[in-house]
Design an enzyme around this catalytic site. Sequence first.
Site, short mmCIF file in Angstrom:
data_model
loop_
_atom_site.label_atom_id
_atom_site.label_comp_id
_atom_site.label_asym_id
_atom_site.label_seq_id
_atom_site.Cartn_x
_atom_site.Cartn_y
_atom_site.Cartn_z
N LYS A 45 130.75 3.54 175.33
CA LYS A 45 130.89 2.46 176.33
C LYS A 45 131.95 1.41 175.97
O LYS A 45 131.91 0.27 176.42
CB LYS A 45 129.55 1.74 176.61
CG LYS A 45 128.37 2.65 176.83
CD LYS A 45 128.65 3.90 177.60
CE LYS A 45 128.97 3.73 179.05
NZ LYS A 45 129.37 5.03 179.66
N GLY A 47 135.38 2.04 176.30
CA GLY A 47 136.66 2.27 176.98
C GLY A 47 137.25 3.64 176.70
O GLY A 47 138.47 3.85 176.85
N THR A 48 136.42 4.60 176.35
CA THR A 48 136.88 5.95 176.03
C THR A 48 137.54 6.63 177.22
O THR A 48 138.66 7.15 177.13
CB THR A 48 135.69 6.85 175.60
OG1 THR A 48 134.66 6.05 175.06
CG2 THR A 48 136.13 7.91 174.64
N HIS A 100 133.04 10.24 169.41
CA HIS A 100 132.27 9.06 169.04
C HIS A 100 131.90 9.11 167.56
O HIS A 100 131.06 8.32 167.09
CB HIS A 100 130.96 8.97 169.84
CG HIS A 100 131.13 8.64 171.29
ND1 HIS A 100 132.04 7.71 171.75
CD2 HIS A 100 130.48 9.09 172.40
CE1 HIS A 100 131.94 7.62 173.07
NE2 HIS A 100 131.02 8.45 173.49
N SER A 130 126.60 -2.12 179.24
CA SER A 130 127.14 -0.90 179.83
C SER A 130 126.28 0.30 179.42
O SER A 130 125.94 1.16 180.24
CB SER A 130 128.58 -0.71 179.36
OG SER A 130 129.12 0.48 179.87
S1 PPS Z 1 131.50 6.77 177.34
O1 PPS Z 1 130.34 7.25 178.10
O2 PPS Z 1 131.12 6.42 175.97
O3 PPS Z 1 132.61 7.68 177.37
O4 PPS Z 1 131.90 5.42 178.08
P1 PPS Z 1 133.31 4.69 177.92
O5 PPS Z 1 134.31 5.39 178.73
O6 PPS Z 1 133.61 4.47 176.50
O7 PPS Z 1 133.00 3.26 178.54
C1 PPS Z 1 132.65 3.10 179.89
C2 PPS Z 1 133.00 1.69 180.30
O8 PPS Z 1 134.42 1.58 180.48
C3 PPS Z 1 134.69 1.11 181.79
N1 PPS Z 1 135.97 1.59 182.30
C4 PPS Z 1 136.98 0.76 182.65
N2 PPS Z 1 137.08 -0.58 182.59
C5 PPS Z 1 138.23 -1.13 183.06
N3 PPS Z 1 139.25 -0.42 183.57
C6 PPS Z 1 139.20 0.93 183.63
N4 PPS Z 1 140.22 1.61 184.15
C7 PPS Z 1 138.02 1.58 183.16
N5 PPS Z 1 137.60 2.87 183.08
C8 PPS Z 1 136.36 2.85 182.55
C9 PPS Z 1 133.50 1.63 182.59
O9 PPS Z 1 133.40 1.01 183.83
C10 PPS Z 1 132.37 1.33 181.63
O10 PPS Z 1 132.07 -0.06 181.54
P2 PPS Z 1 131.01 -0.83 182.48
O11 PPS Z 1 130.91 -2.21 181.88
O12 PPS Z 1 129.73 -0.09 182.40
O13 PPS Z 1 131.61 -0.86 183.85
#
Ligand code: PPS
Length: 291
Positions: A45, A47-48, A100, A130
């Site tokens: 969660k 920003g992957t 991860h 998140s």
């Molecule tokens: S995972 O399941 O571990 O792969 O999740 P991960 O991708 O690391 O984190 C998901 C959160 O990243 C947000 N996200 C973004 N935020 C801003 N801009 C962009 N383009 C973007 N893409 C993914 C996503 O919405 C999740 O955060 P939350 O706070 O839940 O919205």
Amino acid sequence: MEPSKEFVFNYKGFYFGVNTTLEYVSTLEDFEIKDSDIFIATYPKSGTVWTQNILSLIMNEGHRNGTENVENMDRIPWLEYNVKDMDYTKFPTPRTFATHLPYYLVPRGLRNKRGRIIYVSRNPKDVMVSYYHFSKYMTTLEEIPDFNLFMERFLAGKVLASSWLDHVSGWYSHAEDFNILFLTYEEMKKDLRSAVLKICNFIGKKLSEEEVDSVVRQATFENMRKDPRANYENLPDDIVAKDKGSFLRKGTVGDWKNIMTVAQNERFDEVLKDKIKTLPIKFIWDINDEM
Ligand code: PPS
């Protein structure tokens, strides 16, 4: 307090989801690294999926100009969750992976500075919130509907991927072992273009101004939400509850303020604040905070 064995297993002190196996993850330290490999490493969660999309857009002209329709999860698969049983040794180079894994469980070659790692962290209150929402959406995660209880699990590291603090501090304190670029979710949010340029520079990819513009445009939250190559909407129904959320949920800094009570915030700070101060990261808790 222990996470349910139905959802996770423990290997060398780290909780993995059950959509991988102990046999497989125990082979990963021997996974052969190529110098051209690029890994995105994160605590969940943080920003992957966002970084996956940016990396894919930077590296693949066909992704940028829309002539290729390959999903990011196929182009940048999860190292430890090889759910499609792909033969990673046969992938065209440069290979790209997401993981991860904590620093101490990654393929040994990475520790000899072979390959590159992009490590993305995010302020832990937003990570936790998140994660809380995500565990309702993913049927493969243990759902803990009570936020207070979820917070205690998170603070104790009794969730998939274990302790947020151990993950982040482990990677930062072993930075010198790796060829690694550190980014934060909040800096990407504040200045996406600079983050894209940092990644280009790190992986040695020269893009024109227009190409960088195109990457930035397609990596915004709004555009990613609409892009089936990037938004993970094609995951099967037995993995996600489509009526209960999405991978791209809110995409903001400071959403924790919408759910955490004053008491919960105090409790969180009591457990983590002093430890967070020891990390070489200036956390941004609100989008209006200075970087
Ligand atoms: S995972 O399941 O571990 O792969 O999740 P991960 O991708 O690391 O984190 C998901 C959160 O990243 C947000 N996200 C973004 N935020 C801003 N801009 C962009 N383009 C973007 N893409 C993914 C996503 O919405 C999740 O955060 P939350 O706070 O839940 O919205």
